[in-house]
Design a protein around this motif. Structure first.
Motif, PDB file in Angstrom:
ATOM      1  N   LEU A  83       0.991  -1.288   0.110  1.00 35.54           N
ATOM      2  CA  LEU A  83       0.225  -0.041   0.006  1.00 35.54           C
ATOM      3  C   LEU A  83       0.882   1.317  -0.009  1.00 35.54           C
ATOM      4  CD1 LEU A  83      -2.770   1.461   0.465  1.00 35.54           C
ATOM      5  CD2 LEU A  83      -2.473   1.286   3.017  1.00 35.54           C
ATOM      6  N   GLU A  84       0.584   2.225  -0.961  1.00 31.71           N
ATOM      7  CA  GLU A  84       1.386   3.513  -0.913  1.00 31.71           C
ATOM      8  C   GLU A  84       0.433   4.537  -0.952  1.00 31.71           C
ATOM      9  OE1 GLU A  84       5.238   4.982  -3.329  1.00 31.71           O
ATOM     10  OE2 GLU A  84       3.841   3.716  -4.373  1.00 31.71           O
ATOM     11  N   ILE A  85       0.710   5.560  -0.195  1.00 36.20           N
ATOM     12  CA  ILE A  85      -0.204   6.838   0.002  1.00 36.20           C
ATOM     13  C   ILE A  85       0.602   8.109  -0.199  1.00 36.20           C
ATOM     14  CG2 ILE A  85      -1.767   7.720   1.636  1.00 36.20           C
ATOM     15  CD1 ILE A  85      -2.071   5.351   2.943  1.00 36.20           C
ATOM     16  N   ASP A  86       0.164   8.803  -0.882  1.00 34.40           N
ATOM     17  CA  ASP A  86       0.702  10.231  -1.126  1.00 34.40           C
ATOM     18  C   ASP A  86      -0.068  11.104  -0.128  1.00 34.40           C
ATOM     19  OD1 ASP A  86       1.085  12.821  -2.060  1.00 34.40           O
ATOM     20  OD2 ASP A  86       1.699  11.907  -4.005  1.00 34.40           O
ATOM     21  N   HIS A  87       0.868  11.712   0.821  1.00 36.88           N
ATOM     22  CA  HIS A  87       0.543  12.575   1.654  1.00 36.88           C
ATOM     23  C   HIS A  87       0.013  13.942   0.979  1.00 36.88           C
ATOM     24  CE1 HIS A  87       3.321  10.663   4.962  1.00 36.88           C
ATOM     25  NE2 HIS A  87       2.213   9.806   4.351  1.00 36.88           N
ATOM     26  N   ALA A  88       0.453  14.410   0.159  1.00 36.71           N
ATOM     27  CA  ALA A  88       0.007  15.768  -0.542  1.00 36.71           C
ATOM     28  C   ALA A  88      -1.464  15.625  -1.108  1.00 36.71           C
ATOM     29  CB  ALA A  88       0.961  16.355  -1.607  1.00 36.71           C
ATOM     30  N   THR A  89      -1.731  14.501  -1.686  1.00 33.58           N
ATOM     31  CA  THR A  89      -3.366  14.282  -2.348  1.00 33.58           C
ATOM     32  C   THR A  89      -4.046  13.491  -1.704  1.00 33.58           C
ATOM     33  OG1 THR A  89      -2.235  12.517  -3.923  1.00 33.58           O
ATOM     34  CG2 THR A  89      -1.999  14.892  -4.511  1.00 33.58           C
ATOM     35  N   ASN A  90      -3.611  12.444  -0.829  1.00 31.38           N
ATOM     36  CA  ASN A  90      -4.267  11.406  -0.050  1.00 31.38           C
ATOM     37  C   ASN A  90      -4.596  10.343  -1.088  1.00 31.38           C
ATOM     38  OD1 ASN A  90      -4.308  12.830   2.423  1.00 31.38           O
ATOM     39  ND2 ASN A  90      -6.095  13.983   2.007  1.00 31.38           N
ATOM     40  N   ALA A  91      -3.990  10.409  -2.281  1.00 33.54           N
ATOM     41  CA  ALA A  91      -4.189   9.155  -2.916  1.00 33.54           C
ATOM     42  C   ALA A  91      -3.677   8.101  -2.908  1.00 33.54           C
ATOM     43  CB  ALA A  91      -3.652   9.663  -4.674  1.00 33.54           C
ATOM     44  N   PHE A  92      -4.236   6.683  -2.954  1.00 29.24           N
ATOM     45  CA  PHE A  92      -3.299   5.730  -2.455  1.00 29.24           C
ATOM     46  C   PHE A  92      -3.679   4.774  -3.650  1.00 29.24           C
ATOM     47  CE2 PHE A  92      -7.936   5.039  -1.154  1.00 29.24           C
ATOM     48  CZ  PHE A  92      -8.259   3.665  -1.674  1.00 29.24           C
TER      49      PHE A  92
END
Length: 387
Positions: A96-105
């Motif tokens: 699981l990978e989550i982008d903190h800037a966009t909250n996209a996972f």
């Protein structure tokens, strides 16, 4: 878009008779992203543990470097040793990978059970896309997290619980999801009670003989709980007022540790510290009170004891002593926070210097670094600034 804090909790059950778990979990956080990997090694025991450890570490390292998925899979399949009994060499995994800037996972799944996704306490189906890489079936899913969302990653040992009982071949994915739903609704901001609830039920269904390694990693997206810890006076006394104002301007909870540090805040607020002698203990000095400060303690001694208390509780707030003293209260503040900002003055208190250490090596600095590392290992966001 305001980023969410990702509250992560994990728990595993070892297969009966095995000292090592055949599942492995790796979590990696930076300012920009979070990566979580759950790997289930082939079989159980030592060999499974090695396979899962290799797999999870390879995937984590390569995803950190933004390596393409095909290359990640090629590396994993080419690195793992071959099982002499089954003539296959792999471990299943979910990444699981989550982008903190966009909250996209993004979720990448190879032969593990599908990931659970809840929004508003209700289960939602993720749109999963199959893909074949090097002859292996991979499934990916993508989305954007909102506050209150919950993601649950499991190994298949969770699903196998109850096999041979009323659940026939195990309680299965849908039954697990149904069991989770009221837990997620009841605890919309915490991953721990959901994970503990499912793992406890899994143990119960297995009875006296746990038939497979079982792992659950839960992730809850919620508002960040921030904490500032101001300890030690600045090197330049001219900065005392400015540093005190930074503490007062902080948007979260405020903790001040240290007699001199407390005096700085006392002057900034135009108040006199009120000492609470009821919190005095043999090994912990008493706390004090100032308006605008949530906790005011002594410095080095209390901070050192707070770290000891957290270690004794293995980082679990629920296992902290119930005694009301400065060390326990500080430990609770640190464990309840998601994001901790240490503002550390570098003026050396000669009383706390070890003559065997270099003069510029402050005990306070070392203690803060050690505490920060302990918190990071428990998925806290930690920032340190020296002044």
């Amino acid at each position: 878009m305001e980023s969410c804090f990702l509250d992560i909790w994990q728990a595993s059950l070892n297969k009966s008779g095995e000292e090592l778990c055949g599942d492995q979990v790796k979590v990696y956080k930076t300012d920009s992203k979070t990566i979580a990997v759950v790997s289930d090694g082939l079989g159980s025991g030592v060999k499974a543990n090695i396979l899962a450890t290799l797999t999870s570490q390879i995937i984590l390292t390569m995803l950190r470097a933004d390596v393409p998925l095909k290359e990640v899979m090629s590396t994993v399949l080419g690195t793992l040793p071959v099982c002499q009994e089954r003539k296959i060499a792999y471990a299943t995994f979910t990444a699981l990978e989550i982008d903190h800037a966009t909250n996209a996972f993004k979720i990448i799944n190879f032969d593990n059970p599908p990931t659970f996704f809840f929004r508003g306490g209700k289960r939602l189906d993720l749109n999963r896309t199959p893909e074949t890489i090097l002859g292996k079936q991979i499934t990916t899913a993508e989305g954007v997290l909102e506050r209150g969302d919950f993601l649950g990653i499991i190994s298949d040992g969770i699903l196998h619980a109850g096999a041979g009982n009323i659940w026939n071949f195990g309680w299965g994915w849908d039954n697990v999801a149904g069991y989770m739903e009221p837990l997620v609704a009841r605890y919309p901001t915490r991953a721990k009670p959901v994970v503990q609830g499912v793992v406890t039920k899994t143990r119960s269904l297995y009875g006296s003989l746990i038939g497979d390694d079982a792992t659950f990693v839960g992730l809850c997206a919620r508002k960040r709980h921030s904490l500032i810890v101001f300890t030690g006076p600045p090197l330049d006394p001219e900065q005392d007022e400015a540093v005190a104002q930074r503490v007062l301007d902080f948007g979260g909870r405020r903790v001040v540790c240290g007699g001199t540090t407390g005096s700085i805040m006392e002057r900034a607020l135009g108040e006199v510290i009120e000492v609470d002698l009821s919190t005095l203990r043999e090994t912990v000095p008493p706390i004090g009170y100032l308006s605008e400060i949530d906790l005011l303690t002594e410095g080095i001694i209390t901070m050192y004891r707070a770290l000891e208390v957290m270690r004794e509780a293995n980082g679990d707030e629920g296992r902290l002593p119930r005694d009301k003293n400065g060390a326990v209260m500080l430990a609770r503040e640190l464990l309840q926070a998601d994001s901790v900002f240490f503002l550390v003055g570098q003026k050396i208190n000669e009383f706390y210097q070890n003559p065997l250490l270099p003069r510029n090596l402050s005990l306070r600095k070392n203690l803060v670094l050690e505490t920060a590392q302990f918190l990071k290992e428990r998925n806290k966001e930690v920032r340190i600034e020296f002044c």
